[in-house]
Scaffold this motif. Structure first.
Motif, PDB file in Angstrom:
ATOM      1  N   TYR A 229      -8.983   6.625   4.578  1.00 51.17           N
ATOM      2  CA  TYR A 229      -8.230   7.007   5.763  1.00 51.17           C
ATOM      3  C   TYR A 229      -7.703   5.766   6.479  1.00 51.17           C
ATOM      4  CZ  TYR A 229     -10.424  11.562   5.065  1.00 51.17           C
ATOM      5  OH  TYR A 229     -10.836  12.744   4.539  1.00 51.17           O
ATOM      6  N   THR A 230      -6.576   5.920   7.122  1.00 53.21           N
ATOM      7  CA  THR A 230      -5.965   4.821   7.867  1.00 53.21           C
ATOM      8  C   THR A 230      -6.422   4.857   9.313  1.00 53.21           C
ATOM      9  OG1 THR A 230      -4.018   4.880   6.434  1.00 53.21           O
ATOM     10  CG2 THR A 230      -3.786   3.786   8.565  1.00 53.21           C
ATOM     11  N   ASP A 231      -7.064   3.795   9.777  1.00 49.41           N
ATOM     12  CA  ASP A 231      -7.515   3.675  11.170  1.00 49.41           C
ATOM     13  C   ASP A 231      -8.374   4.860  11.589  1.00 49.41           C
ATOM     14  OD1 ASP A 231      -6.019   1.326  11.330  1.00 49.41           O
ATOM     15  OD2 ASP A 231      -4.223   2.411  12.001  1.00 49.41           O
ATOM     16  N   GLY A 232      -9.141   5.417  10.653  1.00 49.50           N
ATOM     17  CA  GLY A 232     -10.028   6.520  10.971  1.00 49.50           C
ATOM     18  C   GLY A 232      -9.337   7.845  11.210  1.00 49.50           C
ATOM     19  N   LYS A 233      -8.039   7.942  10.922  1.00 47.50           N
ATOM     20  CA  LYS A 233      -7.304   9.195  11.134  1.00 47.50           C
ATOM     21  C   LYS A 233      -7.473  10.086   9.899  1.00 47.50           C
ATOM     22  CE  LYS A 233      -3.852   6.905  14.018  1.00 47.50           C
ATOM     23  NZ  LYS A 233      -2.415   6.558  14.166  1.00 47.50           N
ATOM     24  N   ALA A 234      -8.049  11.274  10.115  1.00 48.33           N
ATOM     25  CA  ALA A 234      -8.363  12.149   8.992  1.00 48.33           C
ATOM     26  C   ALA A 234      -7.133  12.790   8.378  1.00 48.33           C
ATOM     27  CB  ALA A 234      -9.343  13.243   9.441  1.00 48.33           C
ATOM     28  N   ASN A 235      -5.967  12.657   9.023  1.00 54.19           N
ATOM     29  CA  ASN A 235      -4.747  13.236   8.445  1.00 54.19           C
ATOM     30  C   ASN A 235      -3.863  12.197   7.774  1.00 54.19           C
ATOM     31  OD1 ASN A 235      -3.910  11.917  10.793  1.00 54.19           O
ATOM     32  ND2 ASN A 235      -2.204  13.339  11.106  1.00 54.19           N
ATOM     33  N   THR A 236      -4.336  10.956   7.676  1.00 56.32           N
ATOM     34  CA  THR A 236      -3.535   9.878   7.076  1.00 56.32           C
ATOM     35  C   THR A 236      -4.342   9.176   5.996  1.00 56.32           C
ATOM     36  OG1 THR A 236      -2.428   9.539   9.203  1.00 56.32           O
ATOM     37  CG2 THR A 236      -2.169   7.832   7.534  1.00 56.32           C
ATOM     38  N   ALA A 237      -3.839   9.223   4.769  1.00 55.55           N
ATOM     39  CA  ALA A 237      -4.519   8.599   3.629  1.00 55.55           C
ATOM     40  C   ALA A 237      -3.743   7.370   3.182  1.00 55.55           C
ATOM     41  CB  ALA A 237      -4.637   9.586   2.477  1.00 55.55           C
TER      42      ALA A 237
ATOM     43  N   GLU B  14       0.834  -1.200   0.000  1.00 49.77           N
ATOM     44  CA  GLU B  14       0.000   0.000   0.000  1.00 49.77           C
ATOM     45  C   GLU B  14       0.864   1.244   0.000  1.00 49.77           C
ATOM     46  OE1 GLU B  14      -2.338   0.068   3.550  1.00 49.77           O
ATOM     47  OE2 GLU B  14      -0.627   0.549   4.839  1.00 49.77           O
ATOM     48  N   VAL B  15       0.216   2.371  -0.287  1.00 53.99           N
ATOM     49  CA  VAL B  15       0.829   3.691  -0.167  1.00 53.99           C
ATOM     50  C   VAL B  15       0.149   4.396   0.998  1.00 53.99           C
ATOM     51  CG1 VAL B  15       1.062   5.962  -1.229  1.00 53.99           C
ATOM     52  CG2 VAL B  15       1.493   3.915  -2.570  1.00 53.99           C
ATOM     53  N   ARG B  16       0.945   5.021   1.845  1.00 52.92           N
ATOM     54  CA  ARG B  16       0.398   5.718   3.001  1.00 52.92           C
ATOM     55  C   ARG B  16       0.984   7.125   3.061  1.00 52.92           C
ATOM     56  NH1 ARG B  16      -0.003   2.821   8.787  1.00 52.92           N
ATOM     57  NH2 ARG B  16      -1.137   1.409   7.390  1.00 52.92           N
ATOM     58  N   LEU B  17       0.120   8.126   3.258  1.00 47.63           N
ATOM     59  CA  LEU B  17       0.522   9.524   3.332  1.00 47.63           C
ATOM     60  C   LEU B  17       0.006  10.119   4.633  1.00 47.63           C
ATOM     61  CD1 LEU B  17      -0.618  10.588  -0.264  1.00 47.63           C
ATOM     62  CD2 LEU B  17       1.639   9.764   0.390  1.00 47.63           C
ATOM     63  N   ARG B  18       0.894  10.773   5.392  1.00 46.21           N
ATOM     64  CA  ARG B  18       0.477  11.431   6.629  1.00 46.21           C
ATOM     65  C   ARG B  18       0.744  12.927   6.527  1.00 46.21           C
ATOM     66  NH1 ARG B  18       2.345  12.688  11.911  1.00 46.21           N
ATOM     67  NH2 ARG B  18       4.478  11.979  11.426  1.00 46.21           N
ATOM     68  N   PHE B  19      -0.312  13.727   6.787  1.00 44.78           N
ATOM     69  CA  PHE B  19      -0.236  15.179   6.665  1.00 44.78           C
ATOM     70  C   PHE B  19      -0.239  15.817   8.049  1.00 44.78           C
ATOM     71  CE2 PHE B  19      -2.088  13.514   2.806  1.00 44.78           C
ATOM     72  CZ  PHE B  19      -1.433  14.216   1.805  1.00 44.78           C
ATOM     73  N   ASN B  20       0.068  17.114   8.081  1.00 44.73           N
ATOM     74  CA  ASN B  20       0.116  17.822   9.360  1.00 44.73           C
ATOM     75  C   ASN B  20      -1.267  18.174   9.895  1.00 44.73           C
ATOM     76  OD1 ASN B  20      -0.192  19.769   7.191  1.00 44.73           O
ATOM     77  ND2 ASN B  20       0.128  21.375   8.726  1.00 44.73           N
ATOM     78  N   GLU B  21      -2.302  18.024   9.080  1.00 46.36           N
ATOM     79  CA  GLU B  21      -3.664  18.338   9.515  1.00 46.36           C
ATOM     80  C   GLU B  21      -4.622  17.450   8.739  1.00 46.36           C
ATOM     81  OE1 GLU B  21      -4.873  21.998   6.560  1.00 46.36           O
ATOM     82  OE2 GLU B  21      -3.781  22.497   8.401  1.00 46.36           O
ATOM     83  N   ALA B  22      -5.886  17.481   9.153  1.00 43.56           N
ATOM     84  CA  ALA B  22      -6.907  16.676   8.475  1.00 43.56           C
ATOM     85  C   ALA B  22      -7.074  17.142   7.035  1.00 43.56           C
ATOM     86  CB  ALA B  22      -8.232  16.771   9.222  1.00 43.56           C
ATOM     87  N   VAL B  23      -7.301  16.199   6.129  1.00 42.14           N
ATOM     88  CA  VAL B  23      -7.496  16.500   4.713  1.00 42.14           C
ATOM     89  C   VAL B  23      -8.733  15.771   4.220  1.00 42.14           C
ATOM     90  CG1 VAL B  23      -5.047  16.923   4.243  1.00 42.14           C
ATOM     91  CG2 VAL B  23      -5.968  14.604   4.027  1.00 42.14           C
ATOM     92  N   ASN B  24      -9.309  16.302   3.141  1.00 41.63           N
ATOM     93  CA  ASN B  24     -10.439  15.665   2.484  1.00 41.63           C
ATOM     94  C   ASN B  24      -9.944  14.916   1.253  1.00 41.63           C
ATOM     95  OD1 ASN B  24     -12.578  16.696   4.180  1.00 41.63           O
ATOM     96  ND2 ASN B  24     -12.189  18.698   3.257  1.00 41.63           N
ATOM     97  N   LEU B  25     -10.429  13.695   1.081  1.00 41.62           N
ATOM     98  CA  LEU B  25     -10.010  12.848  -0.028  1.00 41.62           C
ATOM     99  C   LEU B  25     -11.050  12.859  -1.130  1.00 41.62           C
ATOM    100  CD1 LEU B  25      -8.667   9.773   1.975  1.00 41.62           C
ATOM    101  CD2 LEU B  25      -7.418  11.805   1.222  1.00 41.62           C
ATOM    102  N   GLY B  26     -10.584  12.736  -2.370  1.00 48.24           N
ATOM    103  CA  GLY B  26     -11.467  12.662  -3.524  1.00 48.24           C
ATOM    104  C   GLY B  26     -11.182  11.414  -4.344  1.00 48.24           C
ATOM    105  N   GLN B  27     -11.766  11.389  -5.539  1.00 52.83           N
ATOM    106  CA  GLN B  27     -11.602  10.222  -6.392  1.00 52.83           C
ATOM    107  C   GLN B  27     -10.177  10.076  -6.908  1.00 52.83           C
ATOM    108  OE1 GLN B  27     -14.509  10.792  -9.465  1.00 52.83           O
ATOM    109  NE2 GLN B  27     -16.262  10.678  -8.074  1.00 52.83           N
ATOM    110  N   ARG B  28      -9.463  11.186  -7.040  1.00 49.10           N
ATOM    111  CA  ARG B  28      -8.101  11.151  -7.579  1.00 49.10           C
ATOM    112  C   ARG B  28      -7.071  11.524  -6.521  1.00 49.10           C
ATOM    113  NH1 ARG B  28      -7.590  15.210 -11.897  1.00 49.10           N
ATOM    114  NH2 ARG B  28      -5.899  13.932 -12.737  1.00 49.10           N
ATOM    115  N   SER B  29      -7.355  11.242  -5.265  1.00 49.17           N
ATOM    116  CA  SER B  29      -6.446  11.648  -4.191  1.00 49.17           C
ATOM    117  C   SER B  29      -5.102  10.950  -4.297  1.00 49.17           C
ATOM    118  CB  SER B  29      -7.082  11.385  -2.834  1.00 49.17           C
ATOM    119  OG  SER B  29      -8.136  12.291  -2.596  1.00 49.17           O
ATOM    120  N   ILE B  30      -5.105   9.661  -4.637  1.00 48.66           N
ATOM    121  CA  ILE B  30      -3.848   8.910  -4.784  1.00 48.66           C
ATOM    122  C   ILE B  30      -3.891   8.173  -6.115  1.00 48.66           C
ATOM    123  CG2 ILE B  30      -2.359   7.133  -3.819  1.00 48.66           C
ATOM    124  CD1 ILE B  30      -3.482   7.725  -1.090  1.00 48.66           C
TER     125      ILE B  30
END
Length: 609
Positions: free
Chosen positions: A108-116, A75-91
């Protein structure tokens, strides 16, 4: 003879009406030109500074940028400094030719809004792959980027990765935001002036038209931002603006909900303004007690409703923008709300004052006395209070969004803020002159009931100048909303000097007492350039056979990332494509070969933003 005089009187009346309409059209045209100038500023900023829109930033990724893996990742995992909204082309995953590969849906990973994260296909062939990501940060602005990883061995990329597919999208978004700002000023400040500060304003058709035009601009600007946010977030062309899926995705975000609430608040305020300017009527069979009760209700209920509506309207900006991210959000939201409210009351009232009171008064015969009472003194007091609120909240917000003195000149946000400050100081100078005029005329026997034509001309020029500069302040504010805060975007260049180990001096006498100087720009995530200087005695440059480098993370369990170093001149070496995968503390390790048999390591710690 009487018929002839009557016809002449009718003709003069018609001519007066035509001239009055022409003057009104001219004034509205001037205001429109000023607004257009502000929009041009927004368009230029949107076209030039669009890369600075990224307000959230990537803290870390798995795989890491440039990492070479023995086997394909799951998998690919991205962690940001704040919560982000994901779309159809996020990754998205691309191969070396730029072809998009099928991967799992972004989530989102484990329900964390800042980790996609997104699952990757099994059995990826050896070679290099690109992960392109695009998310919407908590302050409604789009963040995008890309990084690469390799399976087995690296391979060269054939095509670059483009994230923004349609440059017209951010331009249209800037237009919508500017229209909304202008509309809010006319709605709040103009309505207050017409209904409270100017007794004749409720019956003046010109003032009502300006306020209603503010409602139209605010509605239109809000709808534009609502529709464009979907293509903006997904990176699709502007032709997809009416896609119901994109609109639904926008309405599920904080920004979409704030824009929808803004439209409802505008509707409610429009109804309240219509009631406020409607002539009061008293039925013949209404008793005195009932009439008094109705009058009390009309005096209390609409103002209270208008105040609540004005506060709610400003919150539709501050709860979905810079104010609710970063430090001290508990104080930033009310401070930003007061800042916007004070600026709207001043600028909207100023436009109506100029278009309906001061400038029309100057069009009259110079020998006639012109009454500016009580509109001008009342607005002067409102402007004084507004400027005090703008100054106090502006100083705090500037500190919060800039942070350091170097960020003022070193970022787009800081330079825009300096420009806004210069314009505000010019406005204060003009406003101080108008304030002195009101005080001086107030000490005259006739007060400001009778203003000489020469004094009125000076006042007209001062007010017109305030309107022009006010539109400029509004335009710069709209641009600042779309620009990454300096506190987040400022990255001071690294200039660090580390002494060479004693072993190097023993092997090469020219290096005795020498040092390694490293300069890294811009010292932030993404591509960087590192200049490396080998200094000997007296600061002279000393050539060495070879230098190899690697990036090490002292607080993350990731392998060292290789850094290619080439010679630029004797004693000067450059790493032109040093990629920093995420901000934080790093160490640039340099393995310096000082002879055919000797090599010495040097570690240079630095911080990337």
């Amino acid at each position: 003879m009487r018929r002839r005089n009557a016809r002449r009187a009718v003709a003069r009346g018609a001519a007066v009406k035509v001239a009055s309409r022409a003057r009104l059209i001219t004034r509205l045209a001037v205001i429109a030109l000023l607004v257009a100038g502000g929009l041009v500023s927004d368009l230029v900023s949107a076209a030039v500074t669009h890369p600075a829109y990224a307000h959230a930033y990537l803290l870390e990724s798995s795989p890491v940028d440039g990492q070479v893996l023995d086997r394909p990742p799951a998998e690919v995992r991205l962690r940001f400094n704040e919560a982000v909204n994901l779309g159809q082309r996020s990754i998205q995953l691309l191969d070396v030719t730029g072809k998009k590969l099928e991967i799992g849906a972004s989530g989102y990973t484990d329900g964390k809004a800042n980790t996609a994260q997104a699952s990757l296909p099994t059995g990826l062939a050896e070679g290099t792959y690109v992960v392109a990501w695009r998310v919407t940060s908590a302050d409604s602005h789009v963040v995008s980027g890309a990084f690469s990883f390799s399976v087995g061995h690296p391979s060269s990329l054939a095509v670059p990765v483009e994230q923004d597919t349609d440059p017209a999208v951010p331009v249209v978004d800037a237009i919508g935001r500017a229209l909304a700002f202008l509309g809010m000023a006319l709605v709040l400040g103009g309505a207050l002036f017409v209904t409270v500060l100017w007794p004749a304003g409720r019956a003046d058709r010109r003032g009502r038209r300006i306020v209603w035009s503010g409602f139209a601009a605010l509605t239109a600007g809000t709808v534009v931002v609502l529709l464009v946010q979907g293509p903006y977030a997904e990176g699709v062309p502007l032709t997809e603006v009416f896609d119901p899926d994109l609109l639904g995705a926008t309405l599920s975000t904080r920004l979409g909900q704030a824009l929808l609430a803004r439209l409802l608040i505008v509707l409610a305020l429009g109804v309240a303004f219509g009631i406020a300017v409607r002539p009061a009527s008293r039925p013949a069979d209404t008793g005195a007690a009932e009439a008094e009760a109705a009058g009390t209700t009309r005096r209390i209920a609409p103002p209270a409703f208008a105040v609540a509506g004005a506060v709610a309207l400003t919150l539709t900006w501050t709860l979905a923008d810079h104010a609710q991210t970063g430090v001290q959000t508990w104080l930033a939201v009310p401070a930003t709300s007061l800042h916007l409210l004070a600026m709207s009351l001043w600028l909207g009232g100023l436009i109506v004052l100029a278009a309906c009171v001061v400038i029309p008064a100057g069009r009259r015969e110079p020998t006639r006395a012109v009454s500016l009472e009580p509109a001008l003194p009342r607005f002067s007091l409102l402007a004084q209070i507004s400027f005090a609120v703008i100054a106090v909240t502006g100083l705090y917000l500037s500190w919060r969004q800039v942070g350091t003195w170097g960020a003022l000149g070193g970022t787009v946000f800081g330079r825009l803020l300096l420009g806004k400050l210069a314009v505000v100081l010019a406005v204060l100078a003009l406003a101080a002159g108008a304030r002195r005029f009101v005080r001086r005329r107030g000490r005259e026997p006739l007060g400001i009931e009778a203003v000489p034509s020469t004094a009125l001309r000076r006042l007209r020029r001062s007010v017109a100048g305030e309107v022009v500069l006010g539109i400029a302040v509004l335009s710069i504010t709209a641009v600042l909303v779309n620009t990454a805060p300096a506190r987040d975007s400022y990255a001071p260049p690294v200039d660090s000097t580390v002494p060479l180990p004693a072993a190097a001096a023993d092997a090469v006498p020219e290096l005795r007492g020498g040092s390694v100087e490293v300069k890294i720009e811009p010292a932030r995530l993404g591509g960087n350039v590192a200049d490396i200087y080998i200094n000997g005695q007296g600061g002279s440059l000393v050539a060495v056979p070879e230098i190899s480098g690697a990036l090490e993370s002292p607080d993350r369990a990731i392998p060292a990332l290789p850094v290619k170093v080439t010679a630029a001149e004797p004693g000067h070496y450059v790493a032109n494509s040093m990629s920093i995968p995420y901000p934080g503390d790093w160490v640039l390790r340099l393995d310096i070969r000082i002879s055919d048999f000797d090599e010495t390591p040097v570690r240079v710690p630095f911080t990337a933003r």
